[in-house]
Design an enzyme around this catalytic site. Structure first.
Site, mmCIF file in Angstrom:
data_model
loop_
_atom_site.group_PDB
_atom_site.id
_atom_site.type_symbol
_atom_site.label_atom_id
_atom_site.label_comp_id
_atom_site.label_asym_id
_atom_site.label_seq_id
_atom_site.Cartn_x
_atom_site.Cartn_y
_atom_site.Cartn_z
ATOM 1 N N ALA A 1 43.128 39.108 31.928
ATOM 2 C CA ALA A 1 41.938 39.006 32.777
ATOM 3 C C ALA A 1 42.089 37.879 33.787
ATOM 4 C CB ALA A 1 40.706 38.789 31.911
ATOM 5 N N ARG B 1 40.026 44.395 45.025
ATOM 6 C CA ARG B 1 39.515 45.696 45.477
ATOM 7 C C ARG B 1 38.020 45.865 45.199
ATOM 8 N NH1 ARG B 1 44.486 48.845 42.642
ATOM 9 N NH2 ARG B 1 44.497 46.864 41.505
ATOM 10 N N LYS C 1 36.412 40.279 38.650
ATOM 11 C CA LYS C 1 36.284 41.714 38.317
ATOM 12 C C LYS C 1 35.751 41.964 36.910
ATOM 13 C CE LYS C 1 40.075 44.278 38.038
ATOM 14 N NZ LYS C 1 41.159 45.213 38.418
ATOM 15 N N GLN D 1 46.816 31.379 33.260
ATOM 16 C CA GLN D 1 47.914 31.877 34.092
ATOM 17 C C GLN D 1 47.670 31.415 35.535
ATOM 18 O OE1 GLN D 1 47.977 35.986 35.146
ATOM 19 N NE2 GLN D 1 50.162 36.031 35.563
ATOM 20 N N THR E 1 51.386 41.214 35.623
ATOM 21 C CA THR E 1 50.923 41.450 34.253
ATOM 22 C C THR E 1 51.942 40.982 33.204
ATOM 23 O OG1 THR E 1 51.678 43.737 34.553
ATOM 24 C CG2 THR E 1 49.323 43.345 34.752
ATOM 25 N N ASP F 1 39.873 45.020 32.521
ATOM 26 C CA ASP F 1 39.092 45.905 33.401
ATOM 27 C C ASP F 1 38.987 47.327 32.845
ATOM 28 O OD1 ASP F 1 41.656 46.858 33.835
ATOM 29 O OD2 ASP F 1 41.632 46.615 36.016
ATOM 30 N N GLU G 1 55.603 52.026 39.135
ATOM 31 C CA GLU G 1 54.325 51.768 39.803
ATOM 32 C C GLU G 1 54.215 52.662 41.034
ATOM 33 O OE1 GLU G 1 51.743 49.854 38.674
ATOM 34 O OE2 GLU G 1 53.057 49.897 36.934
ATOM 35 N N TYR H 1 -4.046 28.579 34.070
ATOM 36 C CA TYR H 1 -3.316 27.621 34.896
ATOM 37 C C TYR H 1 -4.287 26.898 35.813
ATOM 38 C CZ TYR H 1 0.376 25.976 38.077
ATOM 39 O OH TYR H 1 1.221 25.215 38.839
ATOM 40 N N SER I 1 -16.711 42.927 30.881
ATOM 41 C CA SER I 1 -15.931 43.197 32.100
ATOM 42 C C SER I 1 -16.001 42.040 33.070
ATOM 43 C CB SER I 1 -16.478 44.440 32.799
ATOM 44 O OG SER I 1 -16.169 45.566 32.055
HETATM 45 C C1 UD1 Z 1 48.107 48.528 36.048
HETATM 46 C C2 UD1 Z 1 49.505 49.010 35.650
HETATM 47 C C3 UD1 Z 1 49.661 50.494 35.996
HETATM 48 C C4 UD1 Z 1 48.568 51.290 35.309
HETATM 49 C C5 UD1 Z 1 47.195 50.729 35.658
HETATM 50 C C6 UD1 Z 1 46.113 51.404 34.822
HETATM 51 C C7 UD1 Z 1 51.008 47.098 35.865
HETATM 52 C C8 UD1 Z 1 52.052 46.465 36.703
HETATM 53 N N1 UD1 Z 1 50.493 48.235 36.354
HETATM 54 O O1 UD1 Z 1 47.971 48.628 37.462
HETATM 55 O O2 UD1 Z 1 50.927 50.977 35.568
HETATM 56 O O3 UD1 Z 1 48.653 52.659 35.696
HETATM 57 O O4 UD1 Z 1 47.130 49.328 35.375
HETATM 58 O O5 UD1 Z 1 44.853 50.945 35.165
HETATM 59 O O6 UD1 Z 1 50.686 46.597 34.797
HETATM 60 N N2 UD1 Z 1 46.315 40.595 35.585
HETATM 61 C C9 UD1 Z 1 46.558 39.315 35.153
HETATM 62 N N3 UD1 Z 1 47.481 38.563 35.815
HETATM 63 C C10 UD1 Z 1 48.181 39.047 36.862
HETATM 64 C C11 UD1 Z 1 47.950 40.368 37.308
HETATM 65 C C12 UD1 Z 1 46.992 41.121 36.639
HETATM 66 O O7 UD1 Z 1 45.942 38.844 34.188
HETATM 67 O O8 UD1 Z 1 49.020 38.295 37.393
HETATM 68 C C13 UD1 Z 1 45.299 41.391 34.882
HETATM 69 C C14 UD1 Z 1 44.165 41.806 35.789
HETATM 70 O O9 UD1 Z 1 43.117 40.837 35.736
HETATM 71 C C15 UD1 Z 1 43.718 43.133 35.205
HETATM 72 C C16 UD1 Z 1 44.977 43.667 34.538
HETATM 73 O O10 UD1 Z 1 45.873 42.587 34.426
HETATM 74 O O11 UD1 Z 1 42.720 42.981 34.225
HETATM 75 C C17 UD1 Z 1 45.609 44.806 35.316
HETATM 76 O O12 UD1 Z 1 45.925 44.373 36.624
HETATM 77 P P1 UD1 Z 1 45.642 45.297 37.879
HETATM 78 O O13 UD1 Z 1 46.012 44.542 39.096
HETATM 79 O O14 UD1 Z 1 44.276 45.853 37.810
HETATM 80 O O15 UD1 Z 1 46.737 46.439 37.650
HETATM 81 P P2 UD1 Z 1 46.745 47.909 38.265
HETATM 82 O O16 UD1 Z 1 47.156 47.836 39.680
HETATM 83 O O17 UD1 Z 1 45.469 48.567 37.980
HETATM 84 CA CA CA Z 2 43.442 47.895 37.032
#
Ligand code: UD1
Ligand code: CA
Length: 476
Positions: free
Chosen positions: A12, A18, A25, A82, A88, A112, A164, A395, A413
Site C-alpha cells: 500500500a 490514476r 488510493k 518503502q 511492487t 487496492d 505487464e 441553548y 402544542s
Molecule cells: C499490478 C500487477 C499486474 C496485475 C495488476 C492487478 C505488478 C508489477 N503488476 O499492476 O500484473 O495485473 O496489479 O490489479 O505488480 N505498490 C507499492 N509500492 C510500489 C508500487 C506499488 O506498495 O512501489 C502497491 C500499490 O500501492 C498498490 C499495489 O502495490 O496497492 C499494486 O500497484 P499498482 O500500481 O496498482 O499495480 P498495477 O498497475 O495495478
Molecule cells: Ca492496481
C-alpha cells in the site's frame, strides 16, 4: 496438508495517481470502509492475524498507518516503509525484516483490492500447501483484460512468465488470462530471489518478475485460476471504485437476503459492510444503513431512510427519516421526516412523527411526539404526550441546559420549555405556554410566562394526560 503459519504482506505504498485524488488510493471508501479495511478484514477472516501481517507504506505513510491502527483499535500490524517507491517487488523486499521467521507461506495482497474474500485467501493457501512451486499466482480469464498483466503459458500449459501490459507484444496483449496480483510465496525462496529481480524498462522492480525467475530455475509457478477473478483485481480509477462498490453492495444485500432479510430493491439499497440486520425485517427502496448500525427482527425500514450508527430494536418502523447515533427499543415508530441525532433514545412503543428533531434526549416507554418539535438535552418519562410544535429551548446562546419531563405529563402544542426546567409527572402545560420555572407534579400551567391555573392529574400512568381534547391543545 495445510499450512500452519501463513503470514501476509499488504502493498500500500504507491500513491495511485490514476485516482486523481489528494487522498491515498487505499483510503478511498466503499460500503462505508476504506479499501485497506476491506483487505485487512479479509485476511483476518482467513485466519492471518494482524501480528502476522506487514503493511508496506510509503506515500501518505502516516495516514495509511493511522487508518490501519484506528480502524482495528491499535491491532499489532507491522509497518514497513518503502521510500522511494520502486515497484511492487521492491515493496515486498522492504517487508522482509517484519515477516515472522516461522512463516511457511507469504500471501501478498495489494491494498487496492477491496473485493478480496476470505474464502479466496483460504483457497490460495490450500493450493500452496499442495504444491512444490515457490510461487502461486491467482489468475482468471477475462473477456476484456484491459491493462492487466498477462499470464504467458508454454505450449504444455505451464506458466512461462507474467508480462505487464505496457511491456507486452500485440500477441501477448491478445492473451485473456490475467494476473490478479494476489499471490503466495514460499518465504525462503522469496527472500533469496527478490534481490535477483532486474528492473523493468520503466526502472521498477516488479513482483511479477519472480514468476519468470521461478520458471527459469526449473521450480515452476502454480496458479489458482478463479471463476470470478474480478474480485481480486485492483481498483485504480474512480470508475473502478464505483464498479467495485456496486459489486460489494450486491454481495452485502445478497448475504442479508440469505439470512431472512427482505430487500425490496437491492439496486437502491445502500448497506455498509459493518451493518447487522435481523430476520423478517423489510428494507424498502432508497434506504441507506451506515456505520455500525444494528437493526432487529420484524422491522420496516424505509423507503427513504438514512440510518447511521444507530441501534434499532425488534418490530420498529422507520419511514422517510434520518437517524444518526440513535437508539430505538422495540416497537418504536419514527417518521416521516423525523431527525434523530446522536444520543436520541426512544423507549419501547415510542412514536415520533412528522418533522420531529431529537438530540441527546430520551423518551420513556409509550411516549409520543407526533408532530414537528424539538427535544434537546431532555429526559422524557413514560407515557408523555409532547404536543405539536413543542420545543425545549436548551441553548441560551452560551451553554446547553437540561429539561426533565415526568411520567404522564402533557406538553401542550407550541409550549416552549426554557431550560433548565422540570415539568413534574402528570403535569400539563397549556398551548403556547412559555415555561420558565419548574412545574409541580400534577399541576396545570398556561400563559407567557406560564403560571399555575389549577391541577391536571396526580396519576403517573398518563391515562388522563393523553387526552388531547379540551383546553390543552395538544395537536394530537
Ligand atoms: C499490478 C500487477 C499486474 C496485475 C495488476 C492487478 C505488478 C508489477 N503488476 O499492476 O500484473 O495485473 O496489479 O490489479 O505488480 N505498490 C507499492 N509500492 C510500489 C508500487 C506499488 O506498495 O512501489 C502497491 C500499490 O500501492 C498498490 C499495489 O502495490 O496497492 C499494486 O500497484 P499498482 O500500481 O496498482 O499495480 P498495477 O498497475 O495495478
Ligand atoms: Ca492496481
Amino acid at each position: 496438508m495445510t499450512l500452519a503459519n501463513p503470514a501476509a504482506v499488504v502493498l500500500a505504498a504507491g500513491k495511485g495517481t490514476r485516482m486523481k485524488s489528494g487522498r491515498h488510493k487505499v483510503l478511498h471508501r466503499l460500503a462505508g470502509k476504506s479499501m485497506l479495511w476491506h483487505v485487512l478484514t479479509a485476511l483476518r477472516q482467513a485466519g492471518i492475524p494482524p501480528e502476522r501481517t506487514t503493511i508496506v507504506i510509503g506515500d501518505s505513510a502516516a495516514e495509511v498507518r493511522a487508518e490501519a491502527e484506528t480502524q482495528f483499535q491499535g491491532a499489532p500490524y507491522a509497518f514497513a516503509l518503502q521510500e522511494p517507491q520502486l515497484g511492487t517487488g521492491h515493496a515486498a523486499l522492504q517487508a522482509q525484516p517484519h515477516v515472522p521467521a516461522d512463516a511457511d507461506a507469504i500471501v501478498v495482497a495489494y491494498g487496492d483490492t477491496p473485493l478480496l474474500q476470505a474464502g479466496t485467501i483460504t483457497s490460495l493457501l490450500d493450493q500452496v500447501a499442495q504444491s512444490t512451486a515457490p510461487v502461486t499466482l491467482v489468475t482468471g480469464i477475462l473477456d476484456d483484460p484491459q491493462d492487466l498483466g498477462r499470464i504467458v503459458r508454454s505450449p504444455d500449459g505451464a506458466v512461462h512468465e507474467i508480462v505487464e501490459f505496457r511491456d507486452a507484444t500485440p500477441e501477448q496483449r491478445a492473451i485473456r488470462e490475467v494476473n490478479s496480483g494476489f499471490c503466495a510465496f514460499r518465504p525462503a525462496w522469496l527472500w533469496e530471489q527478490l534481490p535477483n529481480v532486474t528492473p523493468a524498462r520503466n526502472g521498477e522492480l516488479y513482483l511479477t518478475a519472480l514468476t519468470g525467475l521461478a520458471v527459469r530455475s526449473g521450480a515452476g509457478a502454480g496458479t489458482l485460476v478463479l471463476e470470478n477473478v474480478l474480485e481480486t483485481i485492483g481498483v485504480n480509477t474512480r470508475e473502478q471504485l464505483a464498479d467495485a462498490e456496486a459489486t460489494l453492495r450486491r454481495r452485502i444485500t445478497r448475504t442479508l437476503m440469505t439470512t431472512g432479510v427482505a430487500i425490496q430493491d437491492p439496486a437502491t439499497t445502500y448497506i455498509d459492510a459493518t451493518v447487522v440486520v435481523g430476520p423478517d425485517t423489510t428494507i424498502h427502496a432508497n434506504t441507506h444503513l451506515r456505520g455500525d448500525t444494528q437493526v432487529g427482527a420484524d422491522c420496516e425500514i424505509g423507503p427513504n431512510a438514512i440510518v447511521t450508527s444507530s441501534a434499532i430494536g425488534d418490530r420498529c418502523r422507520v419511514f422517510a427519516s434520518v437517524l444518526d447515533g440513535a437508539t430505538l427499543e422495540e416497537d418504536v415508530t419514527v417518521g416521516p421526516f423525523a431527525h434523530l441525532r446522536p444520543g436520541a433514545r426512544c423507549g419501547r412503543g415510542v412514536e415520533v412523527g412528522t418533522g420531529s428533531e431529537i438530540k441527546a434526549s430520551s423518551l420513556g416507554a409509550g411516549s409520543r411526539m407526533h408532530h414537528f418539535g424539538y427535544l434537546g438535552d431532555t429526559t422524557v418519562g413514560q407515557n408523555v404526550n409532547v404536543g405539536a410544535g413543542a420545543i425545549t429551548c436548551n441553548y441560551d446562546g452560551k451553554r446547553k441546559h437540561a429539561t426533565r419531563i415526568g411520567d404522564g405529563a402533557f406538553i401542550g402544542s407550541g409550549s416552549l420549555l426554557i431550560a433548565p426546567v422540570e415539568v413534574g409527572a402528570a403535569a400539563l402545560t397549556g398551548a403556547g405556554a412559555v415555561v420558565t420555572r419548574d412545574v409541580a407534579p400534577g399541576a396545570k400551567v398556561a400563559g407567557v410566562p406560564a403560571r399555575p391555573i389549577g391541577t391536571h392529574g396526580a396519576d403517573s400512568t398518563g391515562s388522563g394526560a393523553s387526552d388531547s381534547s379540551g383546553n390543552s391543545g395538544s395537536g394530537q
